[in-house]
Write a protein that holds these residues in place. Structure first.
Motif, PDB file in Angstrom:
ATOM      1  N   TRP A  69       1.419  -1.519  -0.262  1.00  0.00           N
ATOM      2  CA  TRP A  69       0.007   0.622  -0.199  1.00  0.00           C
ATOM      3  C   TRP A  69       1.172   1.137   0.097  1.00  0.00           C
ATOM      4  O   TRP A  69       0.881   2.000  -0.644  1.00  0.00           O
ATOM      5  N   LYS A  70       1.987   1.506   1.141  1.00  0.00           N
ATOM      6  CA  LYS A  70       2.567   2.332   0.953  1.00  0.00           C
ATOM      7  C   LYS A  70       3.578   3.241  -0.057  1.00  0.00           C
ATOM      8  O   LYS A  70       3.569   3.698  -1.023  1.00  0.00           O
ATOM      9  N   GLN A  71       4.109   1.727  -0.846  1.00  0.00           N
ATOM     10  CA  GLN A  71       4.593   1.837  -2.346  1.00  0.00           C
ATOM     11  C   GLN A  71       4.195   2.566  -2.875  1.00  0.00           C
ATOM     12  O   GLN A  71       4.671   2.857  -4.596  1.00  0.00           O
ATOM     13  N   ARG A  72       3.041   1.995  -3.029  1.00  0.00           N
ATOM     14  CA  ARG A  72       1.817   2.280  -4.203  1.00  0.00           C
ATOM     15  C   ARG A  72       1.439   4.000  -4.492  1.00  0.00           C
ATOM     16  O   ARG A  72       1.826   4.327  -5.077  1.00  0.00           O
ATOM     17  N   VAL A  73       1.363   4.271  -2.372  1.00  0.00           N
ATOM     18  CA  VAL A  73       0.776   5.763  -2.745  1.00  0.00           C
ATOM     19  C   VAL A  73       2.144   6.677  -3.029  1.00  0.00           C
ATOM     20  O   VAL A  73       2.657   7.897  -3.799  1.00  0.00           O
ATOM     21  N   LEU A  74       3.192   5.785  -2.466  1.00  0.00           N
ATOM     22  CA  LEU A  74       5.143   6.630  -2.454  1.00  0.00           C
ATOM     23  C   LEU A  74       5.385   6.810  -4.757  1.00  0.00           C
ATOM     24  O   LEU A  74       5.544   7.825  -4.539  1.00  0.00           O
ATOM     25  N   GLU A  75       4.497   6.121  -5.072  1.00  0.00           N
ATOM     26  CA  GLU A  75       4.930   5.595  -6.350  1.00  0.00           C
ATOM     27  C   GLU A  75       4.312   6.944  -6.788  1.00  0.00           C
ATOM     28  O   GLU A  75       5.087   7.538  -8.360  1.00  0.00           O
ATOM     29  N   PHE A  76       3.794   6.939  -7.108  1.00  0.00           N
ATOM     30  CA  PHE A  76       2.670   7.767  -7.221  1.00  0.00           C
ATOM     31  C   PHE A  76       2.690   9.394  -6.752  1.00  0.00           C
ATOM     32  O   PHE A  76       3.432   9.805  -8.118  1.00  0.00           O
ATOM     33  N   GLN A  77       2.951   9.433  -6.008  1.00  0.00           N
ATOM     34  CA  GLN A  77       3.473  10.627  -5.515  1.00  0.00           C
ATOM     35  C   GLN A  77       4.938  11.555  -5.289  1.00  0.00           C
ATOM     36  O   GLN A  77       5.282  12.736  -5.998  1.00  0.00           O
ATOM     37  N   ARG A  78       5.311  10.482  -5.973  1.00  0.00           N
ATOM     38  CA  ARG A  78       7.014  10.686  -6.324  1.00  0.00           C
ATOM     39  C   ARG A  78       6.854  11.267  -8.267  1.00  0.00           C
ATOM     40  O   ARG A  78       7.255  12.131  -7.963  1.00  0.00           O
ATOM     41  N   SER A  79       6.002  10.832  -8.437  1.00  0.00           N
ATOM     42  CA  SER A  79       5.875  11.324  -9.554  1.00  0.00           C
ATOM     43  C   SER A  79       5.618  12.058 -10.221  1.00  0.00           C
ATOM     44  O   SER A  79       5.573  12.803 -11.282  1.00  0.00           O
ATOM     45  N   VAL A  80       4.257  12.477  -9.170  1.00  0.00           N
ATOM     46  CA  VAL A  80       4.123  14.256  -8.810  1.00  0.00           C
ATOM     47  C   VAL A  80       5.221  14.918  -9.084  1.00  0.00           C
ATOM     48  O   VAL A  80       5.256  16.105  -9.557  1.00  0.00           O
ATOM     49  N   ARG A  81       5.489  14.814  -7.412  1.00  0.00           N
ATOM     50  CA  ARG A  81       7.238  15.920  -7.719  1.00  0.00           C
ATOM     51  C   ARG A  81       7.841  16.374  -8.659  1.00  0.00           C
ATOM     52  O   ARG A  81       8.669  16.782  -9.041  1.00  0.00           O
ATOM     53  N   ALA A  82       8.299  14.775  -9.597  1.00  0.00           N
ATOM     54  CA  ALA A  82       9.060  15.055 -11.006  1.00  0.00           C
ATOM     55  C   ALA A  82       8.275  15.548 -12.005  1.00  0.00           C
ATOM     56  O   ALA A  82       9.318  15.763 -12.951  1.00  0.00           O
ATOM     57  N   THR A  83       6.926  16.199 -11.841  1.00  0.00           N
ATOM     58  CA  THR A  83       6.373  16.316 -12.634  1.00  0.00           C
ATOM     59  C   THR A  83       5.878  18.107 -12.280  1.00  0.00           C
ATOM     60  O   THR A  83       4.818  18.144 -11.892  1.00  0.00           O
ATOM     61  N   PRO A  84       6.337  18.994 -13.551  1.00  0.00           N
ATOM     62  CA  PRO A  84       5.512  20.445 -13.274  1.00  0.00           C
ATOM     63  C   PRO A  84       4.247  20.176 -13.540  1.00  0.00           C
ATOM     64  O   PRO A  84       3.385  19.297 -13.691  1.00  0.00           O
ATOM     65  N   VAL A  85       3.529  21.283 -12.416  1.00  0.00           N
ATOM     66  CA  VAL A  85       1.746  21.887 -12.751  1.00  0.00           C
ATOM     67  C   VAL A  85       1.878  22.006 -14.109  1.00  0.00           C
ATOM     68  O   VAL A  85       2.317  23.370 -14.092  1.00  0.00           O
ATOM     69  N   VAL A  86       0.944  21.606 -15.174  1.00  0.00           N
ATOM     70  CA  VAL A  86       1.248  22.028 -16.262  1.00  0.00           C
ATOM     71  C   VAL A  86      -0.474  23.683 -16.496  1.00  0.00           C
ATOM     72  O   VAL A  86      -1.547  23.336 -15.493  1.00  0.00           O
ATOM     73  N   ARG A  87       0.059  24.155 -16.502  1.00  0.00           N
ATOM     74  CA  ARG A  87      -1.596  25.604 -16.697  1.00  0.00           C
ATOM     75  C   ARG A  87      -1.658  26.129 -17.537  1.00  0.00           C
ATOM     76  O   ARG A  87      -0.617  26.243 -18.615  1.00  0.00           O
ATOM     77  N   GLN A  88      -3.083  26.234 -17.722  1.00  0.00           N
ATOM     78  CA  GLN A  88      -3.636  27.189 -19.288  1.00  0.00           C
ATOM     79  C   GLN A  88      -3.559  28.256 -19.369  1.00  0.00           C
ATOM     80  O   GLN A  88      -3.677  28.968 -18.403  1.00  0.00           O
ATOM     81  N   GLY A  89      -2.241  28.901 -20.278  1.00  0.00           N
ATOM     82  CA  GLY A  89      -2.237  30.086 -20.840  1.00  0.00           C
ATOM     83  C   GLY A  89      -3.155  30.807 -21.218  1.00  0.00           C
ATOM     84  O   GLY A  89      -3.810  30.546 -21.543  1.00  0.00           O
ATOM     85  N   THR A  90      -3.044  32.519 -20.946  1.00  0.00           N
ATOM     86  CA  THR A  90      -3.835  33.319 -22.113  1.00  0.00           C
ATOM     87  C   THR A  90      -3.122  33.983 -22.575  1.00  0.00           C
ATOM     88  O   THR A  90      -1.854  34.488 -22.395  1.00  0.00           O
ATOM     89  N   LEU A  91      -3.717  34.984 -23.854  1.00  0.00           N
ATOM     90  CA  LEU A  91      -2.639  35.904 -24.475  1.00  0.00           C
ATOM     91  C   LEU A  91      -2.387  36.838 -23.995  1.00  0.00           C
ATOM     92  O   LEU A  91      -2.018  37.755 -24.108  1.00  0.00           O
ATOM     93  N   PHE A  92      -3.662  37.331 -22.934  1.00  0.00           N
ATOM     94  CA  PHE A  92      -3.856  38.324 -21.826  1.00  0.00           C
ATOM     95  C   PHE A  92      -2.722  38.459 -20.602  1.00  0.00           C
ATOM     96  O   PHE A  92      -2.373  39.611 -19.545  1.00  0.00           O
ATOM     97  N   ASP A  93      -1.885  37.463 -20.121  1.00  0.00           N
ATOM     98  CA  ASP A  93      -0.824  36.951 -19.037  1.00  0.00           C
ATOM     99  C   ASP A  93       0.045  37.740 -19.490  1.00  0.00           C
ATOM    100  O   ASP A  93       0.762  38.369 -20.521  1.00  0.00           O
ATOM    101  N   VAL A  94       0.683  38.600 -18.566  1.00  0.00           N
ATOM    102  CA  VAL A  94       1.508  40.180 -18.784  1.00  0.00           C
ATOM    103  C   VAL A  94       2.739  39.920 -17.645  1.00  0.00           C
ATOM    104  O   VAL A  94       3.994  39.817 -18.172  1.00  0.00           O
ATOM    105  N   THR A  95       1.996  39.431 -16.696  1.00  0.00           N
ATOM    106  CA  THR A  95       3.051  39.297 -15.721  1.00  0.00           C
ATOM    107  C   THR A  95       2.934  37.678 -14.581  1.00  0.00           C
ATOM    108  O   THR A  95       1.877  37.056 -15.142  1.00  0.00           O
ATOM    109  N   ALA A  96       4.046  37.494 -14.756  1.00  0.00           N
ATOM    110  CA  ALA A  96       3.976  35.603 -14.139  1.00  0.00           C
ATOM    111  C   ALA A  96       3.189  36.326 -12.949  1.00  0.00           C
ATOM    112  O   ALA A  96       3.565  36.934 -11.739  1.00  0.00           O
TER     113      ALA A  96
END
Length: 199
Positions: free
Chosen positions: A40-67
């Motif tokens: 059980w712990k290994q399954r959760v660990l593997e998933f959360q490791r993949s989250v840490r290794a993958t940046p969050v994808v954000r939908q951008g807009t044409l009007f974003d001027v500042t980060a």
């Protein structure tokens, strides 16, 4: 093994209540075997490791001027200052700021629970189901002599507005799939929910 769960044609609210009722009745009796606990712990660990290794994808807009700084991008629950799960027993002069909090087993590490509060120094006073999950989780390790280090980390920059804070909490629960949050019980099972306290 209990019979498999079958969805019903109840309203969404009634269906969620029925699902929670079903989950509470699926809790295993007796101790988890070493293999079950580690698996059980290994399954959760593997998933959360993949989250840490993958940046969050954000939908951008044409009007974003500042980060803008998004907490989902910057917040790492594993690097917050650690507090013992019994921290709330201390004496505090203030109720504490609005916060998001994270229950983590730092031994692996595993993010077990994500929560939110308007008063971070008072949140865990009284009844809280997650206290029981933590105790059951720790107790499951003892017969096998496995190390476990469960602590709570608070992120004290949460929005004051309750709906905004809860939306951020839900996004983090969905991102990390924290197994003690009921939103993820169907994914990971409920080996540490245990018996409900009498009402």
């Amino acid at each position: 093994m209990a019979a498999e769960y079958q969805l019903s044609f109840l309203s969404e609210g009634d269906q969620k209540a029925a699902e929670l009722s079903w989950v509470y009745n699926q809790t295993p009796t007796g101790d988890l075997s070493l293999g079950e606990l580690q698996g059980w712990k290994q399954r959760v660990l593997e998933f959360q490791r993949s989250v840490r290794a993958t940046p969050v994808v954000r939908q951008g807009t044409l009007f974003d001027v500042t980060a803008t700084s998004d907490p989902l991008d910057a917040l790492d629950p594993f690097h917050l200052p650690q507090r013992n799960a019994e921290f709330w027993r201390g004496c505090f002069d203030e109720s504490g700021p609005p916060a998001l909090y994270f229950v983590v087993d730092h031994e692996l590490p595993l993010l077990l629970y994500v929560g939110e509060t308007i008063k971070s120094n008072q949140r865990w006073q009284g009844e809280h189901d997650c206290k029981r999950y933590i105790l059951n989780y720790i107790a499951a390790h003892r017969p096998h002599g496995l190390p476990v280090t469960v602590n709570i980390g608070f992120w004290p920059y949460a929005p004051c507005d309750r709906k905004t804070r809860q939306a951020l909490e839900l996004a983090l629960i969905q991102r990390w799939r924290s197994p003690f949050n009921k939103e993820n019980w169907r994914l990971w099972g409920t080996p540490f929910v245990g018996s409900r306290a009498p009402e």
